[in-house]
Design an enzyme around this catalytic site. Structure first.
Site: not given
Length: 212
Positions: A29-31, A66, A69, A74, A80, A87, A91
């Site tokens: 999520d941070a990335v 993108d 993450d 993986r 989640t 995400d 986008d």
């Protein structure tokens, strides 16, 4: 279209990066947020002052986040539902900033309204393409593959911007109009895919049953 063709090759590159970012203590999520903020700032700031090539380099760097993450999820072994929504939302924000900034550049610096219209058309239709897919998923209708998805939008938009920044005449105009036409086609393509998926749904299956 590019998403499906390049997924395996891209994963071989991004998966080790994803594992490395997890070791640094970052989360998927941070990335996602870092990539979005970087792309938005790079597009609005650099495209906004007419620096197309520099803007393309910065935006491309952060757009690649993108890919990381998903690789991190993986490597961690799970994703989640919040991450999926975050995400997708990020986008749309990044796309809006990139093509909105390119429209601004076209109107203000190029003084070519037609190119600005192509950028805005690419922006709107690109959002609709993603929205159709999301709504289809939400009602249990599975569709996949299309002519112009997010990868194609990024490639055409950023290649056009980068080449224009290097002095290639009409590069942005050509790429944006190709993208606009492809995106309009993809909206129709997506709707036809949804209709086909609906028609193939077993008789008597309700929306809740099919999406469970």
């Amino acid at each position: 279209m590019l998403n499906g063709l390049a997924r395996d090759a891209v994963s071989r590159v991004t998966d080790p990066v994803g594992r490395g970012l997890l070791k640094l203590g970052l989360t998927p999520d941070a990335v996602t947020v870092i990539g979005t903020v970087g792309a938005v700032v790079g597009a609005i700031w650099l495209f906004g002052i007419g620096q197309l090539f520099a803007g393309t380099m910065v935006v491309t760097f952060f757009v690649l986040f993108d890919l990381f993450d998903g690789a991190m999820a993986r490597a961690r072994g799970y994703g989640t539902d919040f991450g999926v929504v975050l995400d997708a939302s990020c986008d749309r924000i990044a796309d809006g900033a990139v093509f909105g900034a390119l429209a601004f550049y076209s109107f203000v610096y190029l003084d070519q309204p037609s190119v600005g219209v192509a950028a805005l058309l690419s922006l709107v239709t690109g959002q609709v393409v993603s929205y159709i897919k999301a709504r289809a998923d939400s009602v249990g209708l599975t569709i996949s593959g299309a002519l112009a998805e997010r990868a194609e939008r990024n490639v055409l938009g950023l290649v056009g911007a980068g080449l224009q920044g290097l002095g290639v005449p009409h590069a942005l105009e050509i790429c944006l109009w190709i993208l606009a036409a492809a995106s309009v086609f993809t909206v129709v393509q997506r709707l036809l895919q949804v209709r086909a998926a609906y028609q193939q749904r077993p008789v008597g299956v309700t929306r809740d049953e099919s999406s469970s």
